[in-house]
Write a protein that holds these residues in place. Structure first.
Motif, PDB file in Angstrom:
ATOM      1  N   VAL A  81       0.872  -1.175   0.000  1.00 47.47           N
ATOM      2  CA  VAL A  81       0.000   0.000   0.000  1.00 47.47           C
ATOM      3  C   VAL A  81       0.911   1.228   0.000  1.00 47.47           C
ATOM      4  CG1 VAL A  81      -1.691   1.336   1.321  1.00 47.47           C
ATOM      5  CG2 VAL A  81      -1.883  -1.154   1.212  1.00 47.47           C
ATOM      6  N   VAL A  82       0.612   2.173  -0.905  1.00 41.88           N
ATOM      7  CA  VAL A  82       1.391   3.402  -1.027  1.00 41.88           C
ATOM      8  C   VAL A  82       0.408   4.565  -1.061  1.00 41.88           C
ATOM      9  CG1 VAL A  82       3.022   4.712  -2.452  1.00 41.88           C
ATOM     10  CG2 VAL A  82       3.177   2.218  -2.365  1.00 41.88           C
ATOM     11  N   TYR A  83       0.711   5.638  -0.322  1.00 41.86           N
ATOM     12  CA  TYR A  83      -0.112   6.838  -0.394  1.00 41.86           C
ATOM     13  C   TYR A  83       0.718   8.061  -0.055  1.00 41.86           C
ATOM     14  CZ  TYR A  83      -0.507   6.287   4.689  1.00 41.86           C
ATOM     15  OH  TYR A  83      -0.238   6.138   6.024  1.00 41.86           O
ATOM     16  N   THR A  84       0.183   9.217  -0.423  1.00 41.50           N
ATOM     17  CA  THR A  84       0.818  10.490  -0.108  1.00 41.50           C
ATOM     18  C   THR A  84       0.009  11.162   0.986  1.00 41.50           C
ATOM     19  OG1 THR A  84       1.652  10.705  -2.359  1.00 41.50           O
ATOM     20  CG2 THR A  84       1.536  12.723  -1.046  1.00 41.50           C
ATOM     21  N   ALA A  85       0.688  11.732   1.965  1.00 40.77           N
ATOM     22  CA  ALA A  85       0.040  12.446   3.058  1.00 40.77           C
ATOM     23  C   ALA A  85       0.640  13.844   3.156  1.00 40.77           C
ATOM     24  CB  ALA A  85       0.237  11.705   4.370  1.00 40.77           C
ATOM     25  N   SER A  86      -0.241  14.829   3.203  1.00 42.37           N
ATOM     26  CA  SER A  86       0.167  16.216   3.417  1.00 42.37           C
ATOM     27  C   SER A  86      -0.354  16.605   4.791  1.00 42.37           C
ATOM     28  CB  SER A  86      -0.427  17.103   2.331  1.00 42.37           C
ATOM     29  OG  SER A  86      -0.069  18.442   2.554  1.00 42.37           O
ATOM     30  N   CYS A  87       0.574  16.756   5.749  1.00 37.69           N
ATOM     31  CA  CYS A  87       0.189  16.929   7.156  1.00 37.69           C
ATOM     32  C   CYS A  87       0.605  18.286   7.696  1.00 37.69           C
ATOM     33  CB  CYS A  87       0.835  15.844   8.012  1.00 37.69           C
ATOM     34  SG  CYS A  87       0.401  14.186   7.485  1.00 37.69           S
ATOM     35  N   SER A  88      -0.250  18.842   8.549  1.00 41.31           N
ATOM     36  CA  SER A  88       0.028  20.108   9.219  1.00 41.31           C
ATOM     37  C   SER A  88       0.645  19.825  10.572  1.00 41.31           C
ATOM     38  CB  SER A  88      -1.263  20.891   9.430  1.00 41.31           C
ATOM     39  OG  SER A  88      -1.869  21.147   8.196  1.00 41.31           O
ATOM     40  N   GLY A  89       1.690  20.531  10.900  1.00 39.19           N
ATOM     41  CA  GLY A  89       2.314  20.428  12.217  1.00 39.19           C
ATOM     42  C   GLY A  89       2.509  21.828  12.761  1.00 39.19           C
ATOM     43  N   GLY A  90       1.419  22.470  13.125  1.00 41.65           N
ATOM     44  CA  GLY A  90       1.486  23.867  13.548  1.00 41.65           C
ATOM     45  C   GLY A  90       1.606  24.731  12.318  1.00 41.65           C
ATOM     46  N   ALA A  91       2.672  25.541  12.237  1.00 38.60           N
ATOM     47  CA  ALA A  91       2.883  26.422  11.093  1.00 38.60           C
ATOM     48  C   ALA A  91       3.568  25.686   9.943  1.00 38.60           C
ATOM     49  CB  ALA A  91       3.734  27.615  11.515  1.00 38.60           C
ATOM     50  N   MET A  92       3.980  24.451  10.196  1.00 40.05           N
ATOM     51  CA  MET A  92       4.737  23.679   9.220  1.00 40.05           C
ATOM     52  C   MET A  92       3.831  22.657   8.534  1.00 40.05           C
ATOM     53  SD  MET A  92       8.250  21.657  10.058  1.00 40.05           S
ATOM     54  CE  MET A  92       7.516  20.241  10.845  1.00 40.05           C
ATOM     55  N   LYS A  93       4.001  22.490   7.233  1.00 39.64           N
ATOM     56  CA  LYS A  93       3.264  21.482   6.496  1.00 39.64           C
ATOM     57  C   LYS A  93       4.279  20.513   5.898  1.00 39.64           C
ATOM     58  CE  LYS A  93      -0.763  20.982   3.788  1.00 39.64           C
ATOM     59  NZ  LYS A  93      -1.988  21.657   3.468  1.00 39.64           N
ATOM     60  N   THR A  94       4.036  19.220   6.079  1.00 37.63           N
ATOM     61  CA  THR A  94       4.946  18.193   5.592  1.00 37.63           C
ATOM     62  C   THR A  94       4.225  17.297   4.604  1.00 37.63           C
ATOM     63  OG1 THR A  94       6.036  18.171   7.744  1.00 37.63           O
ATOM     64  CG2 THR A  94       6.460  16.311   6.311  1.00 37.63           C
ATOM     65  N   MET A  95       4.863  17.032   3.481  1.00 33.54           N
ATOM     66  CA  MET A  95       4.317  16.089   2.514  1.00 33.54           C
ATOM     67  C   MET A  95       5.235  14.878   2.487  1.00 33.54           C
ATOM     68  SD  MET A  95       3.128  16.503  -1.414  1.00 33.54           S
ATOM     69  CE  MET A  95       1.644  17.370  -0.956  1.00 33.54           C
ATOM     70  N   LYS A  96       4.636  13.698   2.531  1.00 32.24           N
ATOM     71  CA  LYS A  96       5.434  12.476   2.506  1.00 32.24           C
ATOM     72  C   LYS A  96       4.691  11.389   1.748  1.00 32.24           C
ATOM     73  CE  LYS A  96       4.507  12.422   7.031  1.00 32.24           C
ATOM     74  NZ  LYS A  96       5.035  12.426   8.342  1.00 32.24           N
ATOM     75  N   THR A  97       5.463  10.472   1.201  1.00 36.25           N
ATOM     76  CA  THR A  97       4.905   9.276   0.575  1.00 36.25           C
ATOM     77  C   THR A  97       5.173   8.116   1.519  1.00 36.25           C
ATOM     78  OG1 THR A  97       5.320  10.147  -1.632  1.00 36.25           O
ATOM     79  CG2 THR A  97       4.978   7.765  -1.446  1.00 36.25           C
ATOM     80  N   VAL A  98       4.121   7.391   1.858  1.00 35.10           N
ATOM     81  CA  VAL A  98       4.210   6.274   2.795  1.00 35.10           C
ATOM     82  C   VAL A  98       4.057   4.975   2.005  1.00 35.10           C
ATOM     83  CG1 VAL A  98       3.174   5.185   4.833  1.00 35.10           C
ATOM     84  CG2 VAL A  98       3.219   7.691   4.634  1.00 35.10           C
ATOM     85  N   THR A  99       4.953   4.023   2.229  1.00 33.36           N
ATOM     86  CA  THR A  99       4.926   2.721   1.564  1.00 33.36           C
ATOM     87  C   THR A  99       4.991   1.636   2.633  1.00 33.36           C
ATOM     88  OG1 THR A  99       6.130   3.640  -0.318  1.00 33.36           O
ATOM     89  CG2 THR A  99       6.085   1.221  -0.112  1.00 33.36           C
ATOM     90  N   THR A 100       4.024   0.716   2.616  1.00 27.28           N
ATOM     91  CA  THR A 100       4.014  -0.374   3.584  1.00 27.28           C
ATOM     92  C   THR A 100       3.820  -1.695   2.840  1.00 27.28           C
ATOM     93  OG1 THR A 100       3.012   1.106   5.202  1.00 27.28           O
ATOM     94  CG2 THR A 100       2.970  -1.250   5.707  1.00 27.28           C
ATOM     95  N   SER A 101       4.623  -2.690   3.198  1.00 28.43           N
ATOM     96  CA  SER A 101       4.532  -4.028   2.622  1.00 28.43           C
ATOM     97  C   SER A 101       4.159  -5.019   3.711  1.00 28.43           C
ATOM     98  CB  SER A 101       5.875  -4.437   1.997  1.00 28.43           C
ATOM     99  OG  SER A 101       6.206  -3.548   0.947  1.00 28.43           O
ATOM    100  N   TYR A 102       3.386  -6.030   3.339  1.00 31.83           N
ATOM    101  CA  TYR A 102       2.838  -6.995   4.284  1.00 31.83           C
ATOM    102  C   TYR A 102       3.317  -8.399   3.927  1.00 31.83           C
ATOM    103  CZ  TYR A 102       0.054  -2.860   4.786  1.00 31.83           C
ATOM    104  OH  TYR A 102      -0.334  -1.555   4.968  1.00 31.83           O
ATOM    105  N   TYR A 103       3.765  -9.144   4.952  1.00 29.72           N
ATOM    106  CA  TYR A 103       4.364 -10.466   4.743  1.00 29.72           C
ATOM    107  C   TYR A 103       3.793 -11.487   5.718  1.00 29.72           C
ATOM    108  CZ  TYR A 103       7.771  -7.442   2.499  1.00 29.72           C
ATOM    109  OH  TYR A 103       8.378  -6.490   1.729  1.00 29.72           O
ATOM    110  N   GLY A 104       2.545 -11.830   5.574  1.00 31.45           N
ATOM    111  CA  GLY A 104       1.963 -12.861   6.421  1.00 31.45           C
ATOM    112  C   GLY A 104       1.781 -12.426   7.855  1.00 31.45           C
ATOM    113  N   ASP A 105       2.775 -12.649   8.699  1.00 31.17           N
ATOM    114  CA  ASP A 105       2.629 -12.335  10.126  1.00 31.17           C
ATOM    115  C   ASP A 105       3.384 -11.077  10.543  1.00 31.17           C
ATOM    116  OD1 ASP A 105       5.186 -13.288   9.859  1.00 31.17           O
ATOM    117  OD2 ASP A 105       5.057 -14.688  11.533  1.00 31.17           O
TER     118      ASP A 105
END
Length: 137
Positions: A90-114
């Motif tokens: 699963v891959v997605y982009t998140a644009s997050c506010s942290g007070g006056a700062m805005k951060t954009m990141k791409t998150v990638t997660t892989s799943y392997y059974g357990d």
């Protein structure tokens, strides 16, 4: 306080890395998941009970995954876009506010059974594993 809010937002984003199994087409299996998230050089332990409905949301298509993530990541904190689900990843982009700062990141997660492992474009990392049924409080 702003740093704490950013870390909380990041941990929620990395929740996707918690608990997930690749049984058949499923990415997520219900149960208790434990792991670690590393943000800014600091390691945070994670523990989460993934319910059957949580698992169903993460096992769906990109639209279902986005809808589920928006229930746990408030849109006023992070706007999610470009959600993609391809097999165990699963891959997605998140644009997050942290007070006056805005951060954009791409998150990638892989799943392997357990277990699962994930990272984001700002250097954050997460890993998690299923340890059994959800623990009662």
């Amino acid at each position: 306080m702003k740093t704490h809010r950013y870390v909380t937002s990041f941990l929620l984003l990395m929740f996707v890395g918690l608990g997930l199994s690749a049984q058949a087409a499923d990415r997520v299996r219900a149960g208790q998941w434990i792991g670690t998230t590393i943000v800014g050089g600091k390691t945070y332990p994670t523990s989460s009970c993934v319910s059957q409905s949580d698992a169903a949301g993460m096992n769906g298509d990109a639209e279902a995954i986005k809808a589920y993530l928006e229930t746990i990541i408030p849109p006023q904190i992070c706007q999610l876009s470009d959600v993609k689900a391809d097999g165990n990843q699963v891959v997605y982009t998140a644009s997050c506010s942290g007070g006056a700062m805005k951060t954009m990141k791409t998150v990638t997660t892989s799943y392997y059974g357990d277990h699962s492992e994930g990272s984001d474009s700002t250097g954050g990392k997460t890993e998690a594993k299923l340890v059994g049924p959800c623990k009662q409080p």
